[in-house]
Design a protein around this motif. Structure first.
Motif, PDB file in Angstrom:
ATOM      1  N   UNK A  50       0.841  -1.188   0.000  1.00 28.74           N
ATOM      2  CA  UNK A  50       0.000   0.000   0.000  1.00 28.74           C
ATOM      3  C   UNK A  50       0.879   1.241   0.000  1.00 28.74           C
ATOM      4  N   UNK A  51       0.307   2.336  -0.440  1.00 23.15           N
ATOM      5  CA  UNK A  51       1.067   3.581  -0.521  1.00 23.15           C
ATOM      6  C   UNK A  51       1.648   3.943   0.846  1.00 23.15           C
ATOM      7  N   UNK A  52       2.944   4.188   0.875  1.00 26.17           N
ATOM      8  CA  UNK A  52       3.603   4.584   2.107  1.00 26.17           C
ATOM      9  C   UNK A  52       3.954   3.436   3.032  1.00 26.17           C
ATOM     10  N   UNK A  53       3.622   2.224   2.633  1.00 23.43           N
ATOM     11  CA  UNK A  53       3.892   1.055   3.482  1.00 23.43           C
ATOM     12  C   UNK A  53       4.912   0.131   2.834  1.00 23.43           C
ATOM     13  N   UNK A  54       5.446  -0.771   3.641  1.00 24.81           N
ATOM     14  CA  UNK A  54       6.338  -1.787   3.110  1.00 24.81           C
ATOM     15  C   UNK A  54       5.526  -2.907   2.463  1.00 24.81           C
ATOM     16  N   UNK A  55       6.172  -3.620   1.589  1.00 23.18           N
ATOM     17  CA  UNK A  55       5.533  -4.766   0.964  1.00 23.18           C
ATOM     18  C   UNK A  55       5.277  -5.828   2.022  1.00 23.18           C
ATOM     19  N   UNK A  56       4.106  -6.436   1.987  1.00 17.72           N
ATOM     20  CA  UNK A  56       3.754  -7.422   2.997  1.00 17.72           C
ATOM     21  C   UNK A  56       3.222  -8.702   2.357  1.00 17.72           C
ATOM     22  N   UNK A  57       3.379  -9.745   3.107  1.00 22.15           N
ATOM     23  CA  UNK A  57       2.910 -11.062   2.698  1.00 22.15           C
ATOM     24  C   UNK A  57       1.388 -11.106   2.697  1.00 22.15           C
ATOM     25  N   UNK A  61      -8.821  -1.148   3.220  1.00 22.36           N
ATOM     26  CA  UNK A  61      -7.484  -1.525   3.689  1.00 22.36           C
ATOM     27  C   UNK A  61      -6.797  -2.513   2.756  1.00 22.36           C
ATOM     28  N   UNK A  62      -7.534  -3.119   1.865  1.00 25.96           N
ATOM     29  CA  UNK A  62      -6.946  -4.039   0.892  1.00 25.96           C
ATOM     30  C   UNK A  62      -6.393  -3.310  -0.327  1.00 25.96           C
ATOM     31  N   UNK A  63      -6.614  -2.011  -0.400  1.00 29.77           N
ATOM     32  CA  UNK A  63      -6.093  -1.232  -1.519  1.00 29.77           C
ATOM     33  C   UNK A  63      -4.570  -1.257  -1.511  1.00 29.77           C
TER      34      UNK A  63
END
Length: 123
Positions: free
Chosen positions: A40-47, A86-88
């Motif tokens: 997500x924008x501004x976040x780290x890549x997550x599993x 939140x899934x965006x």
């Protein structure tokens, strides 16, 4: 050379569904694990979810998302239901342990990423 191509992203309404697909192309012998991650924008890549011999899910998507895999097509799917804003995110496909080549020579790629597909969930 191996490439992962994702499709199926787009705009969904809250509570709606989308289905993502990711196909690996190339002279592939086998792939150990295929899965999905998101950023997500501004976040780290997550599993999000992976599939080796069984499916594995992040807690945030358990019960809403279903991962499946067609080994004959070197394709992994992510059926997403009950979507929330939140899934965006941009959803990335990842393949691990990719064996490619011919009967004369096999190379193994530790991991390969797709280019990502955007999923937007409107409230």
């Amino acid at each position: 050379q191996v490439q992962l191509v994702e499709s199926g992203g787009g705009l969904a309404q809250e509570g709606g569904s989308l289905r993502l697909s990711c196909t690996a192309s190339g002279s592939i012998f086998s792939i150990t694990t295929m899965g999905w991650y998101r950023q997500a924008a501004g976040n780290q890549r997550e599993f999000v979810a992976t599939f080796d011999d069984t499916a594995h899910y992040a807690e945030s998507v358990t019960g809403r998302f279903t991962i499946s895999r067609d080994n004959a097509k070197n394709t992994v799917y992510l059926q997403m239901s009950g979507l929330t804003p939140d899934d965006t995110a941009v959803y990335y496909c990842k393949a691990e342990g990719v064996a490619v080549g011919s009967i004369f020579k096999i190379d193994t790629y530790r991991e390969i990423w797709g280019q990502g597909t955007l999923v937007t969930v409107a409230s």
